[in-house]
Design a protein around this motif. Sequence first.
Motif, PDB file in Angstrom:
ATOM      1  N   THR A  37      28.670  90.898  49.012  1.00 13.57           N
ATOM      2  CA  THR A  37      29.887  91.569  48.545  1.00 13.57           C
ATOM      3  C   THR A  37      29.992  91.330  47.036  1.00 13.57           C
ATOM      4  O   THR A  37      29.113  91.716  46.293  1.00 13.57           O
ATOM      5  N   VAL A  38      31.062  90.687  46.592  1.00 13.70           N
ATOM      6  CA  VAL A  38      31.216  90.407  45.168  1.00 13.70           C
ATOM      7  C   VAL A  38      30.452  89.146  44.783  1.00 13.70           C
ATOM      8  O   VAL A  38      30.029  88.372  45.636  1.00 13.70           O
ATOM      9  N   GLU A 150      43.486  92.230  40.888  1.00 13.57           N
ATOM     10  CA  GLU A 150      42.873  93.336  40.137  1.00 13.57           C
ATOM     11  C   GLU A 150      41.368  93.136  40.108  1.00 13.57           C
ATOM     12  O   GLU A 150      40.870  92.099  39.701  1.00 13.57           O
ATOM     13  N   ILE A 151      40.648  94.142  40.569  1.00 12.93           N
ATOM     14  CA  ILE A 151      39.187  94.057  40.544  1.00 12.93           C
ATOM     15  C   ILE A 151      38.704  94.529  39.170  1.00 12.93           C
ATOM     16  O   ILE A 151      38.930  95.660  38.767  1.00 12.93           O
ATOM     17  N   LEU A 152      38.037  93.622  38.490  1.00  9.65           N
ATOM     18  CA  LEU A 152      37.595  93.900  37.127  1.00  9.65           C
ATOM     19  C   LEU A 152      36.124  94.301  37.127  1.00  9.65           C
ATOM     20  O   LEU A 152      35.341  93.859  37.954  1.00  9.65           O
ATOM     21  N   GLU A 153      35.754  95.097  36.155  1.00  9.10           N
ATOM     22  CA  GLU A 153      34.376  95.595  36.108  1.00  9.10           C
ATOM     23  C   GLU A 153      33.351  94.468  36.009  1.00  9.10           C
ATOM     24  O   GLU A 153      32.266  94.569  36.550  1.00  9.10           O
ATOM     25  N   TYR A 154      33.691  93.397  35.314  1.00  9.94           N
ATOM     26  CA  TYR A 154      32.682  92.348  35.105  1.00  9.94           C
ATOM     27  C   TYR A 154      32.273  91.656  36.398  1.00  9.94           C
ATOM     28  O   TYR A 154      31.302  90.939  36.432  1.00  9.94           O
ATOM     29  N   SER A 155      33.004  91.887  37.492  1.00  3.46           N
ATOM     30  CA  SER A 155      32.629  91.245  38.748  1.00  3.46           C
ATOM     31  C   SER A 155      31.369  91.852  39.357  1.00  3.46           C
ATOM     32  O   SER A 155      30.813  91.301  40.291  1.00  3.46           O
ATOM     33  N   THR A 156      30.929  93.001  38.857  1.00  3.27           N
ATOM     34  CA  THR A 156      29.743  93.635  39.427  1.00  3.27           C
ATOM     35  C   THR A 156      28.505  93.500  38.544  1.00  3.27           C
ATOM     36  O   THR A 156      27.389  93.588  39.041  1.00  3.27           O
ATOM     37  N   TYR A 177      23.334  94.261  40.408  1.00  7.24           N
ATOM     38  CA  TYR A 177      24.754  94.606  40.476  1.00  7.24           C
ATOM     39  C   TYR A 177      25.349  94.208  41.823  1.00  7.24           C
ATOM     40  O   TYR A 177      24.731  94.405  42.866  1.00  7.24           O
ATOM     41  N   GLY A 178      26.550  93.641  41.772  1.00  8.97           N
ATOM     42  CA  GLY A 178      27.252  93.276  42.999  1.00  8.97           C
ATOM     43  C   GLY A 178      28.172  94.401  43.448  1.00  8.97           C
ATOM     44  O   GLY A 178      28.400  95.363  42.722  1.00  8.97           O
ATOM     45  N   ALA A 179      28.691  94.254  44.658  1.00  2.00           N
ATOM     46  CA  ALA A 179      29.707  95.194  45.138  1.00  2.00           C
ATOM     47  C   ALA A 179      31.043  94.835  44.480  1.00  2.00           C
ATOM     48  O   ALA A 179      31.176  93.784  43.859  1.00  2.00           O
ATOM     49  N   ASN A 180      32.029  95.710  44.617  1.00  2.00           N
ATOM     50  CA  ASN A 180      33.352  95.393  44.073  1.00  2.00           C
ATOM     51  C   ASN A 180      34.410  95.359  45.171  1.00  2.00           C
ATOM     52  O   ASN A 180      35.594  95.550  44.933  1.00  2.00           O
ATOM     53  N   VAL A 181      33.938  95.129  46.405  1.00  2.00           N
ATOM     54  CA  VAL A 181      34.839  94.923  47.545  1.00  2.00           C
ATOM     55  C   VAL A 181      34.486  93.575  48.172  1.00  2.00           C
ATOM     56  O   VAL A 181      33.314  93.300  48.440  1.00  2.00           O
ATOM     57  N   ALA A 182      35.500  92.743  48.401  1.00  2.57           N
ATOM     58  CA  ALA A 182      35.278  91.401  48.933  1.00  2.57           C
ATOM     59  C   ALA A 182      34.992  91.450  50.439  1.00  2.57           C
ATOM     60  O   ALA A 182      35.027  92.508  51.070  1.00  2.57           O
ATOM     61  N   SER A 183      34.715  90.284  51.005  1.00  2.00           N
ATOM     62  CA  SER A 183      34.452  90.194  52.444  1.00  2.00           C
ATOM     63  C   SER A 183      35.735  90.415  53.237  1.00  2.00           C
ATOM     64  O   SER A 183      36.844  90.210  52.741  1.00  2.00           O
ATOM     65  N   THR A 184      35.576  90.828  54.475  1.00  2.00           N
ATOM     66  CA  THR A 184      36.696  90.912  55.404  1.00  2.00           C
ATOM     67  C   THR A 184      36.962  89.515  55.960  1.00  2.00           C
ATOM     68  O   THR A 184      36.037  88.848  56.421  1.00  2.00           O
ATOM     69  N   VAL A 185      38.220  89.085  55.895  1.00  2.00           N
ATOM     70  CA  VAL A 185      38.578  87.751  56.380  1.00  2.00           C
ATOM     71  C   VAL A 185      39.164  87.878  57.787  1.00  2.00           C
ATOM     72  O   VAL A 185      40.137  88.607  58.002  1.00  2.00           O
ATOM     73  N   VAL A 186      38.546  87.157  58.728  1.00  2.00           N
ATOM     74  CA  VAL A 186      38.957  87.223  60.128  1.00  2.00           C
ATOM     75  C   VAL A 186      39.347  85.824  60.602  1.00  2.00           C
ATOM     76  O   VAL A 186      38.529  84.903  60.570  1.00  2.00           O
ATOM     77  N   ASP A 187      40.591  85.663  61.026  1.00  2.00           N
ATOM     78  CA  ASP A 187      41.079  84.371  61.517  1.00  2.00           C
ATOM     79  C   ASP A 187      40.780  84.261  63.010  1.00  2.00           C
ATOM     80  O   ASP A 187      41.316  85.012  63.826  1.00  2.00           O
ATOM     81  N   CYS A 188      39.896  83.311  63.352  1.00  2.00           N
ATOM     82  CA  CYS A 188      39.537  83.070  64.749  1.00  2.00           C
ATOM     83  C   CYS A 188      40.043  81.714  65.231  1.00  2.00           C
ATOM     84  O   CYS A 188      39.634  81.235  66.293  1.00  2.00           O
ATOM     85  N   SER A 189      40.915  81.083  64.466  1.00  2.00           N
ATOM     86  CA  SER A 189      41.344  79.716  64.779  1.00  2.00           C
ATOM     87  C   SER A 189      42.212  79.647  66.036  1.00  2.00           C
ATOM     88  O   SER A 189      42.350  78.585  66.643  1.00  2.00           O
ATOM     89  N   GLN A 190      42.801  80.783  66.422  1.00  2.00           N
ATOM     90  CA  GLN A 190      43.621  80.830  67.639  1.00  2.00           C
ATOM     91  C   GLN A 190      42.867  81.506  68.789  1.00  2.00           C
ATOM     92  O   GLN A 190      43.465  82.026  69.717  1.00  2.00           O
ATOM     93  N   ASP A 191      41.545  81.481  68.704  1.00  2.00           N
ATOM     94  CA  ASP A 191      40.681  82.054  69.742  1.00  2.00           C
ATOM     95  C   ASP A 191      40.893  83.560  69.901  1.00  2.00           C
ATOM     96  O   ASP A 191      40.827  84.108  71.003  1.00  2.00           O
ATOM     97  N   ASP A 192      41.179  84.215  68.781  1.00  2.00           N
ATOM     98  CA  ASP A 192      41.359  85.659  68.757  1.00  2.00           C
ATOM     99  C   ASP A 192      40.801  86.170  67.436  1.00  2.00           C
ATOM    100  O   ASP A 192      40.367  85.381  66.595  1.00  2.00           O
ATOM    101  N   PHE A 193      40.783  87.486  67.226  1.00  2.00           N
ATOM    102  CA  PHE A 193      40.275  88.066  65.991  1.00  2.00           C
ATOM    103  C   PHE A 193      41.424  88.717  65.235  1.00  2.00           C
ATOM    104  O   PHE A 193      41.820  89.836  65.549  1.00  2.00           O
ATOM    105  N   GLU A 194      41.963  87.995  64.267  1.00  2.00           N
ATOM    106  CA  GLU A 194      43.063  88.538  63.457  1.00  2.00           C
ATOM    107  C   GLU A 194      42.542  88.808  62.048  1.00  2.00           C
ATOM    108  O   GLU A 194      42.144  87.895  61.336  1.00  2.00           O
TER     109      GLU A 194
END
Length: 207
Positions: A37-38, A150-156, A177-194
């Motif tokens: 990702t970034v 704010e996603i800045l150009e220098y991140s890529t 060059y990197g992507a300019n979209v971060a990873s999807t964050v998934v909370d599995c701490s409660q034994d579910d996918f949030e």
Amino acid sequence: MAAELIKLYEENPEIDKIDKIVKVLKSGGVVIYPTDTVYGIGCDFSNNKAVQRVCQIKNTKPQALSFICYDLSEIAEYTRGLSTPIFKVMKKALPGPFTFILNASNSVPKVLNAKKKTVGIRVPDNNIPREIVKNLGNPIITTSIHDEDEILEYSTDPELIFEKYENLVDIVIDGGYGANVASTVVDCSQDDFEVVREGLGDINEYL
């Protein structure tokens, strides 16, 4: 002392350069590297001083940091209570553009989960950070180098990243060059996918 810019190719990262990066990390260095990702900034997750340095650069707290593992077997060492359904989905989704929030085991340095008992873990689909972790023998901290607001150009662009951070870190890895979209964050701490943050990955493809 100014950082060093090191060029690496994801398809076949040169082992001598990986060894050099690992040596810097083992001595408490901070490195900027590509992911699937970034671009991320990080250090050896077991080095408290280096972790604090990353926090200063990012103006954040250790508890907000995630870390990169090489593979699922390594993830199992740093988590507890990982159910079979969660594991099966992670096995399909990783390596990939996800950060999974999981319950932390006692193997996670206390600085990373002092006030909460969960940690964010990544296995990016990029050989560069995974080879670094594999050769280091420890996970590395990962946090994106742009402001969350704010996603800045220098991140890529690694050369622009180097210009901005050359006096703050020890190594900047140019992995293209990197992507300019971060990873999807998934909370599995409660034994579910949030889904906590929508990013590059779609967890529904693996459920």
